[in-house]
Design an enzyme around this catalytic site. Structure first.
Site, PDB file in Angstrom:
ATOM      1  N   GLU A  31       0.872  -1.163   0.000  1.00 18.34           N
ATOM      2  CA  GLU A  31       0.000   0.000   0.000  1.00 18.34           C
ATOM      3  C   GLU A  31       0.918   1.225   0.000  1.00 18.34           C
ATOM      4  OE1 GLU A  31      -2.178   0.940   3.567  1.00 18.34           O
ATOM      5  OE2 GLU A  31      -3.514   2.300   2.499  1.00 18.34           O
ATOM      6  N   ARG A 256       5.083 -12.475   9.681  1.00 20.07           N
ATOM      7  CA  ARG A 256       5.857 -11.286   9.314  1.00 20.07           C
ATOM      8  C   ARG A 256       7.144 -11.239  10.123  1.00 20.07           C
ATOM      9  NH1 ARG A 256       1.690  -7.487  10.542  1.00 20.07           N
ATOM     10  NH2 ARG A 256       2.534  -6.469   8.710  1.00 20.07           N
ATOM     11  N   LYS A 266       4.285   0.693  10.220  1.00 20.01           N
ATOM     12  CA  LYS A 266       4.378   1.942   9.463  1.00 20.01           C
ATOM     13  C   LYS A 266       3.867   3.108  10.295  1.00 20.01           C
ATOM     14  CE  LYS A 266       3.450   0.137   4.917  1.00 20.01           C
ATOM     15  NZ  LYS A 266       2.582   0.315   3.740  1.00 20.01           N
TER      16      LYS A 266
END
Length: 556
Positions: A31, A256, A266
RNA sequence: UGCCCGGUGGUGUAAUGGUAACACACCGGCCUUUGGAGCCGAGGUUCGAGGUUCAAAUCCUCGCCGGGCAGCCA
């Protein structure tokens, strides 16, 4: 690149054996709402390497379904980072926003099948109606609208007749499902926000859940690799695909990456940037790919790290030292050696004629003969590292001391005969004698010294600035904070030390930004991009492993 | 007291019913014109309890522990 077979490749092998797919096609779907970090690198390497191994392809697809958070700046940065990592998506640069029209048509199809409806419940009401983890939800009063009414309303949503938040399109699935994602999820929302690619063409935007699986399907993705938190969404994606009767990708979830002394979200990285805890997304202390690039980390080291951490479903925290190991391994092989003195201590060699000078030959890289040699000037006044002298040497310190002999790398043996101090008792200068017979660093009589020091000739050296970066957080897990605190309280307030008057060998007067050198005995240093002629600036990429430091630490 | 996923040395990943392996870290040693690099060696019976089997990290059962899910974020 050699690697062990992991559970993902096992699944792919099985699919291929069973003929489920004709070829392998993966994708990396970021994204564009922030910069890529080392965690993304894991996903990038996985997807591109798998494509390569199976002679397939890997697409780059921007998941740009939320215009309120996404920006062009980020897509540019993301493309640059993937390219730097060494991967090529060729002409397959896609955007979920390319599919907005198609996605809209798919929504119409769902409505026509009686499997979607326009709901006018507020966001709060939708939440209440959803039920809880242990109780089923309730059906929306708008759930049984006619197909025609839904079609009309949805069209009007698209035409901008309603303000943000007044209505949404929902899939009609099962409000009692134990999987909350199946309780009539929202698939379209009204957002009168312009999009970085589609401008003002749309005022309704698909949710990620609605866009993601179908985007994979449209692109003919065979193996859709994503992180663990999307496991619960898989049944929903499957439901969409089946209702629509389109190409079915297989979704495989993996854990992850987490790293010690690092935050990877983020949101938190944005906080660091916006509150100026760091100097931008590409600050050398950031776990972003752009930060690591600036820091001097070779992309090959990052790739190797990503391959070697493996892939699994176990949630884990990898030691940051593991990454640093690959950085050192790569740089040890590739970086040319130079000499620089960070904290200079003047040494006068009293038996070396003043005004005399000579050039000594030094090896550029002992790990790579093709790197050749260079000449280093020597004279009667040199600088050595303050740490390399101890007036009262403690046990196991075997560097320079009074009446002790050491080797100057590629030069001579010297012995300290006198210590000069200022009025405060600070050592300002050392007087030494050298042995002319040891030129180059070997004693013809076979005598040994216990230490070899790096040095630089005073009159030939240049001064430079060196930035010593350390880890950003003081805690292995920066998220571990007392009640009411947040991760910024674990920030290392001393993560950057700038040393102004370092003495550097003359061959480094005009280095090319981005190149990494090993300063012998100190570490790897990358030429900063704001370096100026005759006043170079270096960023410390990584230290060398330091046995002496370990000995001292152990004593504590 | 819902659903989903996971649990192998300090860390990460292997072992796919047949002697628990590799890397990093750590510790000990060797070597060394970088206390770098390199080389050699030490350290685990697999979350627990039962069960199946000649044989279980692996299969079954029940626990325990950890993570995810109640955005019109992704």
């Amino acid at each position: 690149m050699q690697k062990r077979i992991d559970f993902i490749r096992e699944i792919i092998n099985k699919d291929m054996e069973e003929g489920r797919y004709a070829k392998v096609h993966t994708r990396f779907p970021p994204e564009p709402n922030g910069y890529l970090h080392i965690g993304h690198a894991k996903a990038i390497c996985l997807n591109f390497e798998i494509a390569k191994e199976y002679q397939g392809k890997c697409n780059l697809r921007f998941d740009d379904t939320n215009p309120t958070k996404e920006e062009e700046e980020y897509v540019l940065a993301i493309k640059k980072d993937i390219g730097w990592l060494g991967y090529d998506w060729e002409d397959r640069e896609y955007y979920a926003s390319n599919y907005f029209e198609k996605l809209y048509e798919m929504a119409i199809e769902l409505i026509n099948k009686g499997k979607a409806y326009v709901c006018e419940l507020t966001a709060d009401q939708i939440r209440e109606y959803r039920g809880t983890l242990t109780e089923p939800g309730n059906e929306s009063p708008y759930r049984d609208r006619s197909v025609d009414e839904n079609l009309t309303l949805f069209k009007k949503m698209r035409d901008g007749e309603y303000p943000d938040g007044t209505m949404v399109l929902r899939a009609k699935i099962d409000m009692a499902s134990p999987n909350l994602n199946m309780r009539d999820p929202v698939i379209y929302r009204i957002l009168h926000t312009s999009h970085h690619r589609t401008g003002d063409k749309w005022c309704i935007y698909p949710t990620y859940d609605w866009a993601h699986g179908q985007s994979d399907s449209i692109e003919g993705i065979t193996h859709s690799i994503c992180t663990l938190e999307f496991q619960d969404h898989r049944p929903l994606y499957n439901w969409f695909i089946e209702e629509l009767g389109i190409h079915h990708s297989r979704q495989i979830e993996f854990a992850r990456l987490n790293l010690t002394y690092t935050v990877m979200s983020k949101r938190m990285l944005l906080t660091l940037v916006e509150n100026n805890y760091v100097d931008g997304w590409d600050d050398p202390r950031m776990p972003t790919l752009s930060g690591m690039r600036k820091r001097g980390y070779p992309s090959a080291a990052i790739r190797k790290f990503c391959v070697n951490i493996g892939v699994a479903k176990t949630e884990s925290i990898v030691d940051i030292e593991f990454l640093e190991h690959f950085v050192r391994e790569e740089l040890n092989r590739t970086a040319e050696r130079r000499m620089a003195v960070l904290n200079p201590l003047k040494v006068v060699i009293i038996n070396y004629p003043e005004g005399q000078e000579e050039e000594l030959e030094a090896i550029n890289n002992p790990e790579d003969a093709s790197a050749g040699t260079r000449k280093i000037p020597f004279s009667n006044v040199i600088y050595i590292e303050k740490d390399d002298f101890m007036e009262n040497p403690i046990p196991k310190f075997y560097r320079l001391s009074l009446n002790r002999e050491v080797r100057l790398r590629y030069a001579y043996f010297i012995k300290c005969v006198d210590i000069i101090k200022d009025e405060n008792g600070e050592i300002t200068e050392l007087r030494c004698i050298y042995d002319p017979a040891t030129k180059g660093g070997d004693a013809p009589d076979g005598r040994k010294v216990k230490a070899t020091l790096h040095w630089v000739s005073e009159k030939h050296s240049i001064t430079g600035e060196i930035r010593l970066y350390d880890r950003l957080f003081i805690k292995e897990n920066p998220l571990a904070v007392p009640e009411g605190g947040d991760f910024t309280m674990n920030l290392n307030t001393d993560s950057l030390k700038t040393i102004k008057n370092c003495r550097i060998e003359p061959s480094l007067a005009n280095p090319k930004p981005g190149i990494v050198f090993q300063f012998e005995r100190l570490g790897y240093f990358c030429v900063a991009f704001d370096t100026k002629n005759n006043h170079p600036v270096f960023i410390r990429t990584a230290t060398l492993k330091d046995e002496w430091e370990r000995i001292q630490k152990r004593k504590k």
